[in-house]
Design a protein around this motif. Structure first.
Motif, PDB file in Angstrom:
ATOM      1  N   ASN A  31       3.613   5.713  -1.348  1.00  0.00           N
ATOM      2  CA  ASN A  31       4.906   6.097  -1.941  1.00  0.00           C
ATOM      3  C   ASN A  31       6.034   5.227  -1.412  1.00  0.00           C
ATOM      4  OD1 ASN A  31       3.972   8.027  -3.638  1.00  0.00           O
ATOM      5  ND2 ASN A  31       4.905   9.752  -2.591  1.00  0.00           N
ATOM      6  N   ALA A  32       6.038   4.979  -0.096  1.00  0.00           N
ATOM      7  CA  ALA A  32       7.094   4.146   0.494  1.00  0.00           C
ATOM      8  C   ALA A  32       7.054   2.741  -0.091  1.00  0.00           C
ATOM      9  CB  ALA A  32       6.940   4.101   2.012  1.00  0.00           C
ATOM     10  N   TYR A  33       5.870   2.210  -0.276  1.00  0.00           N
ATOM     11  CA  TYR A  33       5.715   0.867  -0.841  1.00  0.00           C
ATOM     12  C   TYR A  33       6.115   0.838  -2.323  1.00  0.00           C
ATOM     13  CZ  TYR A  33       3.416  -3.056  -3.087  1.00  0.00           C
ATOM     14  OH  TYR A  33       3.154  -4.142  -3.874  1.00  0.00           O
ATOM     15  N   GLN A  34       5.572   1.776  -3.112  1.00  0.00           N
ATOM     16  CA  GLN A  34       5.789   1.739  -4.558  1.00  0.00           C
ATOM     17  C   GLN A  34       7.169   2.206  -4.995  1.00  0.00           C
ATOM     18  OE1 GLN A  34       2.530   4.027  -6.186  1.00  0.00           O
ATOM     19  NE2 GLN A  34       1.269   2.194  -6.390  1.00  0.00           N
ATOM     20  N   HIS A  35       7.698   3.218  -4.317  1.00  0.00           N
ATOM     21  CA  HIS A  35       8.939   3.836  -4.794  1.00  0.00           C
ATOM     22  C   HIS A  35      10.109   3.670  -3.840  1.00  0.00           C
ATOM     23  CE1 HIS A  35       6.396   5.654  -7.815  1.00  0.00           C
ATOM     24  NE2 HIS A  35       5.657   6.195  -6.878  1.00  0.00           N
ATOM     25  N   GLY A  36       9.865   3.162  -2.650  1.00  0.00           N
ATOM     26  CA  GLY A  36      10.910   3.126  -1.631  1.00  0.00           C
ATOM     27  C   GLY A  36      11.650   1.822  -1.503  1.00  0.00           C
ATOM     28  N   SER A  37      11.266   0.832  -2.275  1.00  0.00           N
ATOM     29  CA  SER A  37      11.936  -0.459  -2.197  1.00  0.00           C
ATOM     30  C   SER A  37      13.116  -0.467  -3.149  1.00  0.00           C
ATOM     31  CB  SER A  37      10.968  -1.588  -2.564  1.00  0.00           C
ATOM     32  OG  SER A  37      11.641  -2.806  -2.562  1.00  0.00           O
ATOM     33  N   ASP A  38      14.262  -0.814  -2.620  1.00  0.00           N
ATOM     34  CA  ASP A  38      15.461  -0.854  -3.453  1.00  0.00           C
ATOM     35  C   ASP A  38      15.903  -2.285  -3.749  1.00  0.00           C
ATOM     36  OD1 ASP A  38      16.371  -1.643  -1.012  1.00  0.00           O
ATOM     37  OD2 ASP A  38      17.885  -0.077  -0.807  1.00  0.00           O
ATOM     38  N   GLY A  39      15.025  -3.238  -3.441  1.00  0.00           N
ATOM     39  CA  GLY A  39      15.381  -4.630  -3.644  1.00  0.00           C
ATOM     40  C   GLY A  39      16.088  -5.231  -2.439  1.00  0.00           C
ATOM     41  N   GLU A  40      16.721  -4.398  -1.627  1.00  0.00           N
ATOM     42  CA  GLU A  40      17.421  -4.858  -0.430  1.00  0.00           C
ATOM     43  C   GLU A  40      16.526  -4.718   0.800  1.00  0.00           C
ATOM     44  OE1 GLU A  40      21.188  -5.031  -0.019  1.00  0.00           O
ATOM     45  OE2 GLU A  40      21.441  -5.240  -2.170  1.00  0.00           O
TER      46      GLU A  40
END
Length: 136
Positions: free
Chosen positions: A53-62
């Protein structure tokens, strides 16, 4: 939980191979606490779902990483993932042919409890799970 002590932290790049690294890290910490292999297996599964989940949904581009934290508590070990998204995970209804969406449902079944807390400054969230130390 009365006492909660962070005993280990890992910063991992937001990359698919980091999911295995998170799993292995949690397994190592569980073994260091003296947990049996059944509990270690459950902990690895929970860590894998949280890391996914952190990998797939937690990246905000920053933010190009996520953090895995392992705690010892009176109630049992706790795994926590920090990521860069403020979006809360949710348990989704899934059908037989769904290709995703089962992760948090699995956490709900395998963990004693789980929750979400915002990180300071609104720069993401921490998703945690209190692990079972035995299987029934």
């Amino acid at each position: 939980m009365n006492t909660l002590e962070c005993i280990a932290t890992r910063l991992l790049p937001a990359a698919p191979e980091s999911i295995k690294k998170a799993r292995d890290f949690v397994a190592e910490e569980c073994r260091a606490l003296g947990l049996g292999e059944a509990a270690v297996h459950l902990a690895r599964t929970v860590a894998s779902e949280l890391a996914t989940n952190a990998y797939q949904h937690g990246s905000d581009g920053e933010r190009d990483h996520f953090v895995v934290r392992f705690y010892s508590s009176d109630a049992g070990p706790v795994v926590e993932m920090w990521d860069g998204s403020v979006q809360r995970p949710e348990i989704l209804p899934v059908g037989c042919y769904s290709e995703s969406g089962r992760g948090m449902g699995l956490i709900e079944m395998l963990a004693v409890s789980w929750g979400v807390a915002p990180l300071d400054g609104g720069q993401g969230k921490a998703v945690w799970a209190l692990l079972k130390t035995h299987t029934e």
